[in-house]
Motif scaffolding. Sequence first.
Motif, PDB file in Angstrom:
ATOM      1  N   ILE A  59     -44.245  -7.424 -15.728  1.00  0.00           N
ATOM      2  CA  ILE A  59     -44.444  -7.017 -14.400  1.00  0.00           C
ATOM      3  C   ILE A  59     -44.146  -8.071 -13.665  1.00  0.00           C
ATOM      4  N   PHE A  60     -42.925  -7.991 -12.866  1.00  0.00           N
ATOM      5  CA  PHE A  60     -42.399  -9.251 -12.227  1.00  0.00           C
ATOM      6  C   PHE A  60     -42.419  -8.884 -10.736  1.00  0.00           C
ATOM      7  N   GLY A  61     -43.326  -7.932 -10.288  1.00  0.00           N
ATOM      8  CA  GLY A  61     -43.418  -7.665  -8.862  1.00  0.00           C
ATOM      9  C   GLY A  61     -43.974  -6.314  -8.831  1.00  0.00           C
ATOM     10  N   THR A  62     -44.264  -5.757  -7.404  1.00  0.00           N
ATOM     11  CA  THR A  62     -44.486  -4.559  -7.303  1.00  0.00           C
ATOM     12  C   THR A  62     -43.784  -3.460  -7.935  1.00  0.00           C
ATOM     13  N   ALA A  63     -44.083  -2.010  -7.905  1.00  0.00           N
ATOM     14  CA  ALA A  63     -43.638  -1.018  -8.437  1.00  0.00           C
ATOM     15  C   ALA A  63     -42.174  -0.795  -7.759  1.00  0.00           C
ATOM     16  N   LYS A  64     -42.364  -0.934  -6.435  1.00  0.00           N
ATOM     17  CA  LYS A  64     -41.323  -0.560  -5.628  1.00  0.00           C
ATOM     18  C   LYS A  64     -40.114  -1.705  -5.957  1.00  0.00           C
ATOM     19  N   PHE A  65     -40.428  -2.929  -5.962  1.00  0.00           N
ATOM     20  CA  PHE A  65     -39.543  -3.940  -6.652  1.00  0.00           C
ATOM     21  C   PHE A  65     -39.054  -3.670  -7.855  1.00  0.00           C
ATOM     22  N   MET A  66     -39.951  -3.599  -8.835  1.00  0.00           N
ATOM     23  CA  MET A  66     -39.254  -3.218 -10.248  1.00  0.00           C
ATOM     24  C   MET A  66     -38.133  -2.000 -10.307  1.00  0.00           C
ATOM     25  N   GLU A  67     -38.696  -1.211  -9.623  1.00  0.00           N
ATOM     26  CA  GLU A  67     -37.683   0.070  -9.883  1.00  0.00           C
ATOM     27  C   GLU A  67     -36.303  -0.356  -8.972  1.00  0.00           C
ATOM     28  N   ALA A  68     -36.322  -1.235  -7.852  1.00  0.00           N
ATOM     29  CA  ALA A  68     -35.176  -1.650  -7.445  1.00  0.00           C
ATOM     30  C   ALA A  68     -34.416  -2.216  -8.403  1.00  0.00           C
ATOM     31  N   GLN A  69     -35.090  -3.359  -9.127  1.00  0.00           N
ATOM     32  CA  GLN A  69     -34.560  -4.085 -10.026  1.00  0.00           C
ATOM     33  C   GLN A  69     -33.712  -3.183 -11.176  1.00  0.00           C
ATOM     34  N   ARG A  70     -34.530  -2.283 -11.453  1.00  0.00           N
ATOM     35  CA  ARG A  70     -34.046  -1.619 -12.762  1.00  0.00           C
ATOM     36  C   ARG A  70     -32.752  -0.570 -12.342  1.00  0.00           C
ATOM     37  N   ARG A  71     -32.666  -0.132 -11.200  1.00  0.00           N
ATOM     38  CA  ARG A  71     -31.618   0.708 -10.385  1.00  0.00           C
ATOM     39  C   ARG A  71     -30.395  -0.024 -10.299  1.00  0.00           C
ATOM     40  N   GLY A  72     -30.888  -1.605 -10.015  1.00  0.00           N
ATOM     41  CA  GLY A  72     -29.537  -2.464  -9.435  1.00  0.00           C
ATOM     42  C   GLY A  72     -28.284  -2.317 -10.361  1.00  0.00           C
ATOM     43  N   GLY A  73     -28.387  -2.144 -11.644  1.00  0.00           N
ATOM     44  CA  GLY A  73     -27.229  -2.018 -12.340  1.00  0.00           C
ATOM     45  C   GLY A  73     -26.551  -0.570 -12.575  1.00  0.00           C
ATOM     46  N   GLN A  74     -27.494   0.291 -12.061  1.00  0.00           N
ATOM     47  CA  GLN A  74     -27.014   1.675 -12.168  1.00  0.00           C
ATOM     48  C   GLN A  74     -26.376   2.114 -10.844  1.00  0.00           C
ATOM     49  N   SER A  75     -26.077   1.332  -9.867  1.00  0.00           N
ATOM     50  CA  SER A  75     -25.498   1.815  -8.619  1.00  0.00           C
ATOM     51  C   SER A  75     -24.088   2.287  -8.933  1.00  0.00           C
ATOM     52  N   ARG A  76     -23.583   3.087  -8.033  1.00  0.00           N
ATOM     53  CA  ARG A  76     -22.440   3.876  -8.189  1.00  0.00           C
ATOM     54  C   ARG A  76     -21.617   3.735  -6.872  1.00  0.00           C
ATOM     55  N   SER A  77     -21.245   2.382  -6.551  1.00  0.00           N
ATOM     56  CA  SER A  77     -20.362   1.976  -5.365  1.00  0.00           C
ATOM     57  C   SER A  77     -18.905   2.339  -5.561  1.00  0.00           C
ATOM     58  N   ALA A  78     -18.292   2.612  -4.350  1.00  0.00           N
ATOM     59  CA  ALA A  78     -16.982   3.168  -4.698  1.00  0.00           C
ATOM     60  C   ALA A  78     -16.252   2.001  -5.396  1.00  0.00           C
ATOM     61  N   ALA A  79     -16.451   0.973  -5.240  1.00  0.00           N
ATOM     62  CA  ALA A  79     -15.618  -0.355  -6.011  1.00  0.00           C
ATOM     63  C   ALA A  79     -16.129  -0.107  -7.514  1.00  0.00           C
ATOM     64  N   LYS A  80     -17.235   0.339  -7.874  1.00  0.00           N
ATOM     65  CA  LYS A  80     -17.517   0.236  -9.351  1.00  0.00           C
ATOM     66  C   LYS A  80     -16.690   1.468  -9.785  1.00  0.00           C
ATOM     67  N   VAL A  81     -16.845   2.504  -9.187  1.00  0.00           N
ATOM     68  CA  VAL A  81     -16.214   3.765  -9.664  1.00  0.00           C
ATOM     69  C   VAL A  81     -14.431   3.510  -9.870  1.00  0.00           C
ATOM     70  N   ALA A  82     -14.110   2.809  -9.092  1.00  0.00           N
ATOM     71  CA  ALA A  82     -12.888   2.613  -9.051  1.00  0.00           C
ATOM     72  C   ALA A  82     -12.411   1.673 -10.195  1.00  0.00           C
ATOM     73  N   ALA A  83     -13.287   0.658 -10.531  1.00  0.00           N
ATOM     74  CA  ALA A  83     -13.067  -0.390 -11.636  1.00  0.00           C
ATOM     75  C   ALA A  83     -13.210   0.396 -13.045  1.00  0.00           C
ATOM     76  N   SER A  84     -14.154   1.404 -12.859  1.00  0.00           N
ATOM     77  CA  SER A  84     -14.321   2.137 -14.101  1.00  0.00           C
ATOM     78  C   SER A  84     -13.308   3.175 -14.493  1.00  0.00           C
ATOM     79  N   ARG A  85     -12.609   3.629 -13.519  1.00  0.00           N
ATOM     80  CA  ARG A  85     -11.746   4.547 -13.746  1.00  0.00           C
ATOM     81  C   ARG A  85     -10.364   3.780 -14.376  1.00  0.00           C
TER      82      ARG A  85
END
Length: 137
Positions: free
Chosen positions: A97-123
């Motif tokens: 537990i490294f912070g509040t539930a909201k903080f932990m969720e944001a940290q967990r989701r950080g690597g799951q983001s789907r930015s346009a740049a990430k989608v283009a790099a993946s393609r």
Amino acid sequence: MAEFELDDRQYEEATQRGADERAHAPMPSSVRFDRKSGRILVEFSNGAALMVPARALEGLEQASDEELAEVELLGETGLHWESRDVDFTIAGLMQGIFGTAKFMEAQRRGGQSRSAAKVAASRANGAKGGRPRKNLP
């Protein structure tokens, strides 16, 4: 709330049970910031240690090395940074537990983001045949 009364004998027995439990439980004996690894190191009376990535803790993400080095034990159960007004329980850190539930969720989701740049790099990577295979020895 109901009142609870103890006589002197019950109080002494309870105090002795608490002292016996504490005598056998590992207690934090020191804490410091390890600049080389960027981790907080908590050492216990039984020789065990806990290392936590300092800047992964809520409120310490932008802290300087000097601020992180100000860490101190807060009683027998917590860590405290006076200049940042940040506190953590050692038990919570041991549970990840490294912070509040909201903080932990944001940290967990950080690597799951789907930015346009990430989608283009993946393609682009997929067009080249996908992720390169690791060369294992």
